[in-house]
Design a protein around this motif. Structure first.
Motif, mmCIF file in Angstrom:
data_model
loop_
_atom_site.group_PDB
_atom_site.id
_atom_site.type_symbol
_atom_site.label_atom_id
_atom_site.label_comp_id
_atom_site.label_asym_id
_atom_site.label_seq_id
_atom_site.Cartn_x
_atom_site.Cartn_y
_atom_site.Cartn_z
ATOM 1 N N GLU A 112 0.836 -1.203 0.000
ATOM 2 C CA GLU A 112 0.000 0.000 0.000
ATOM 3 C C GLU A 112 0.866 1.248 0.000
ATOM 4 N N ARG A 113 0.400 2.260 -0.692
ATOM 5 C CA ARG A 113 1.098 3.557 -0.689
ATOM 6 C C ARG A 113 0.145 4.623 -0.153
ATOM 7 N N VAL A 114 0.612 5.329 0.874
ATOM 8 C CA VAL A 114 -0.131 6.427 1.476
ATOM 9 C C VAL A 114 0.683 7.700 1.314
ATOM 10 N N VAL A 115 0.036 8.775 0.892
ATOM 11 C CA VAL A 115 0.703 10.068 0.756
ATOM 12 C C VAL A 115 0.096 11.050 1.755
ATOM 13 N N VAL A 116 0.941 11.546 2.648
ATOM 14 C CA VAL A 116 0.535 12.605 3.588
ATOM 15 C C VAL A 116 1.005 13.919 2.978
ATOM 16 N N SER A 117 0.071 14.723 2.516
ATOM 17 C CA SER A 117 0.443 15.893 1.714
ATOM 18 C C SER A 117 0.977 17.050 2.537
ATOM 19 N N GLY A 118 0.688 17.064 3.865
ATOM 20 C CA GLY A 118 1.021 18.275 4.624
ATOM 21 C C GLY A 118 0.166 19.418 4.114
ATOM 22 N N ASP A 119 0.733 20.615 4.002
ATOM 23 C CA ASP A 119 0.071 21.734 3.339
ATOM 24 C C ASP A 119 0.664 21.860 1.946
ATOM 25 N N TYR A 120 -0.150 22.252 0.972
ATOM 26 C CA TYR A 120 0.369 22.333 -0.391
ATOM 27 C C TYR A 120 -0.383 23.384 -1.209
ATOM 28 N N LYS A 121 0.268 23.843 -2.251
ATOM 29 C CA LYS A 121 -0.393 24.706 -3.225
ATOM 30 C C LYS A 121 0.007 24.252 -4.620
ATOM 31 N N ARG A 122 -0.778 24.676 -5.610
ATOM 32 C CA ARG A 122 -0.551 24.253 -6.987
ATOM 33 C C ARG A 122 -0.079 25.391 -7.890
ATOM 34 N N ARG A 123 -0.008 26.613 -7.355
ATOM 35 C CA ARG A 123 0.421 27.758 -8.158
ATOM 36 C C ARG A 123 1.945 27.755 -8.344
ATOM 37 N N PRO A 124 2.435 28.257 -9.479
ATOM 38 C CA PRO A 124 3.887 28.410 -9.644
ATOM 39 C C PRO A 124 4.460 29.349 -8.588
ATOM 40 N N ASP A 125 5.653 29.032 -8.105
ATOM 41 C CA ASP A 125 6.292 29.809 -7.050
ATOM 42 C C ASP A 125 7.801 29.676 -7.208
ATOM 43 N N LEU A 126 8.463 30.785 -7.493
ATOM 44 C CA LEU A 126 9.910 30.753 -7.717
ATOM 45 C C LEU A 126 10.698 30.530 -6.440
ATOM 46 N N THR A 127 10.031 30.579 -5.280
ATOM 47 C CA THR A 127 10.760 30.460 -4.013
ATOM 48 C C THR A 127 10.779 29.040 -3.456
ATOM 49 N N LEU A 187 5.718 36.734 -1.747
ATOM 50 C CA LEU A 187 5.210 38.066 -2.066
ATOM 51 C C LEU A 187 6.326 38.936 -2.628
ATOM 52 N N ILE A 188 7.491 38.870 -2.005
ATOM 53 C CA ILE A 188 8.641 39.620 -2.516
ATOM 54 C C ILE A 188 8.965 39.182 -3.948
ATOM 55 N N SER A 189 8.968 37.876 -4.190
ATOM 56 C CA SER A 189 9.262 37.349 -5.523
ATOM 57 C C SER A 189 8.250 37.835 -6.553
ATOM 58 N N LEU A 190 6.968 37.867 -6.179
ATOM 59 C CA LEU A 190 5.928 38.332 -7.098
ATOM 60 C C LEU A 190 6.075 39.828 -7.387
ATOM 61 N N ILE A 191 6.422 40.598 -6.368
ATOM 62 C CA ILE A 191 6.629 42.035 -6.566
ATOM 63 C C ILE A 191 7.821 42.265 -7.500
ATOM 64 N N ARG A 192 8.880 41.500 -7.304
ATOM 65 C CA ARG A 192 10.048 41.606 -8.198
ATOM 66 C C ARG A 192 9.677 41.222 -9.626
ATOM 67 N N GLU A 222 17.118 43.600 -3.072
ATOM 68 C CA GLU A 222 17.609 44.348 -1.910
ATOM 69 C C GLU A 222 16.517 44.468 -0.852
ATOM 70 N N LEU A 223 16.834 44.009 0.363
ATOM 71 C CA LEU A 223 15.918 44.074 1.487
ATOM 72 C C LEU A 223 16.555 44.890 2.608
ATOM 73 N N LEU A 224 15.795 45.829 3.163
ATOM 74 C CA LEU A 224 16.304 46.694 4.211
ATOM 75 C C LEU A 224 15.374 46.656 5.418
ATOM 76 N N PRO A 225 15.906 46.858 6.617
ATOM 77 C CA PRO A 225 15.044 46.872 7.807
ATOM 78 C C PRO A 225 14.144 48.099 7.821
ATOM 79 N N ALA A 226 12.889 47.876 8.180
ATOM 80 C CA ALA A 226 11.911 48.967 8.258
ATOM 81 C C ALA A 226 11.821 49.438 9.698
ATOM 82 N N THR A 227 12.644 50.385 10.044
ATOM 83 C CA THR A 227 12.638 50.944 11.391
ATOM 84 C C THR A 227 11.631 52.081 11.444
#
Length: 341
Positions: A112-127, A187-192, A222-227
């Motif tokens: 038998e084969r069981v797959v525990v998926s955890g959390d998942y998404k199907r959209r493309p994601d460069l990260t 989100l950063i990747s999508l903005i880029r 480039e990521l900078l701290p938001a003080t």
């Protein structure tokens, strides 16, 4: 478990979570156990204090960032597709497409084969590595957005909305509520990808995991701290800039010290207008790291499992939909998993 399963009777639901009895280990246990297989680094799936932990190298690194150098007694890093055997149970990991290092756990025992998926998404994601369907006898799936109302729009549409607002209000600071693991980096990747090449400003709570992503080859620019400004004064240098912060920070005094902020929130839950209104969100962005309703149903078709177990989320609707497809389905009603969107 709601009823005795026809298949995979060697997997049981215990107070700690899913227990693979012949293997003597748990998958994503919600309490400390002797041996655990971890699907990904979100805190509701990756708890500290276990004895031996097996996961992808990225998930182990995320756990160390979040919990310190010794969140478990020992660890084993597994590559996608690599197989190990634990007391007669063959275990391997396959990509889940949720966050960096996220995996589905493939369990094989006595034919038998069981797959525990955890959390998942199907959209493309460069990260992170994209989801790969694995044919199986039993598919264990989440149902965070397991209702027909949850049909997520295209990511680029939501980012275009953000960019339009940014152009329309050049003197205002756009502050976006986003989870620190997975959502912030995506989100950063999508903005880029939308062509935004200026520095992005991050609340300090987001910086460590963004640095970890960059260490693993994910280019975030480039990521900078938001003080924020001192003594109640807005930090004028952030006028016209985009700031990312944890959801809890966009409604507290920290955000109010930003210059005339446009309060945004990136979450699948922003599909529910009342949630956005209650959270004081001016610009809701429906961007999720989970599969939506149509993607959940498509995944059931892709894996072709005759039996489906639903672990957390909107269980009843997905159980019903699986039944209409001729699958045997049941809700496991596991306790302890949150609903990050």
């Amino acid at each position: 478990m709601a009823k005795a399963a026809r298949r995979a009777s060697w997997i049981r639901v215990r107070p700690e979570g899913l227990h693979v009895e012949p293997g003597g280990f748990h998958v994503d246990p919600t309490r400390a156990v002797d041996r655990a297989i971890i699907t990904h680094g979100h805190a509701d799936h990756a708890r500290p204090g276990h004895g031996a932990v097996a996961a992808t190298a990225e998930t182990l690194a995320i756990m160390r960032v979040r919990y310190g150098e010794m969140p478990f007694k020992s660890s084993q890093a597994l590559r996608f597709g690599e197989k190990i055997t634990i007391n007669g149970v063959t275990v391997s990991l396959m990509p889940a497409g949720h966050v960096l290092g996220s995996a589905q756990v493939v369990l094989e025992y006595r034919g038998e084969r069981v797959v525990v998926s955890g959390d998942y998404k199907r959209r493309p994601d460069l990260t992170c590595t994209g989801f790969e369907p694995v044919p199986c006898d039993v598919f264990i799936t989440e149902a965070t957005f397991g209702l027909p109302v949850f049909r997520h729009p295209e990511d680029r549409h939501e980012i275009a909305t953000l960019m339009h607002s940014h152009a329309l209000f050049p003197e205002r600071c756009h502050v976006i509520g986003t989870y620190s693991l997975g959502k912030a980096q995506r989100l950063i990747s999508l903005i880029r990808a939308a062509g935004y090449d200026r520095p992005l400003y991050l609340h300090g709570a987001l910086l460590p995991l963004c640095a970890l992503y960059q260490e693993h080859g994910v280019d975030l620019g480039e990521l900078l701290p938001a003080t924020a400004g001192e003594k109640g004064q807005p930090r004028n240098a952030l006028k016209g800039e985009i700031v990312l912060a944890p959801p809890s920070s966009i409604v507290d005094r920290w955000a109010r010290r930003l210059p005339d902020p446009v309060i945004c929130m990136a979450s699948g839950w922003m599909r529910v207008k009342q949630r956005a209104k209650q959270g004081g969100v001016e610009l809701p962005l429906v961007i999720s790291d989970h599969a939506d309703w149509d993607e959940l149903l498509a995944t059931l078709d892709d894996v072709g499992a005759p039996e489906v177990w639903v672990t957390h989320g909107r269980e009843e609707a997905l159980v019903h939909a699986a039944g209409l497809k001729g699958m045997e389905a049941q809700a496991l009603r596991l306790i302890g998993y949150e609903e990050e969107g």
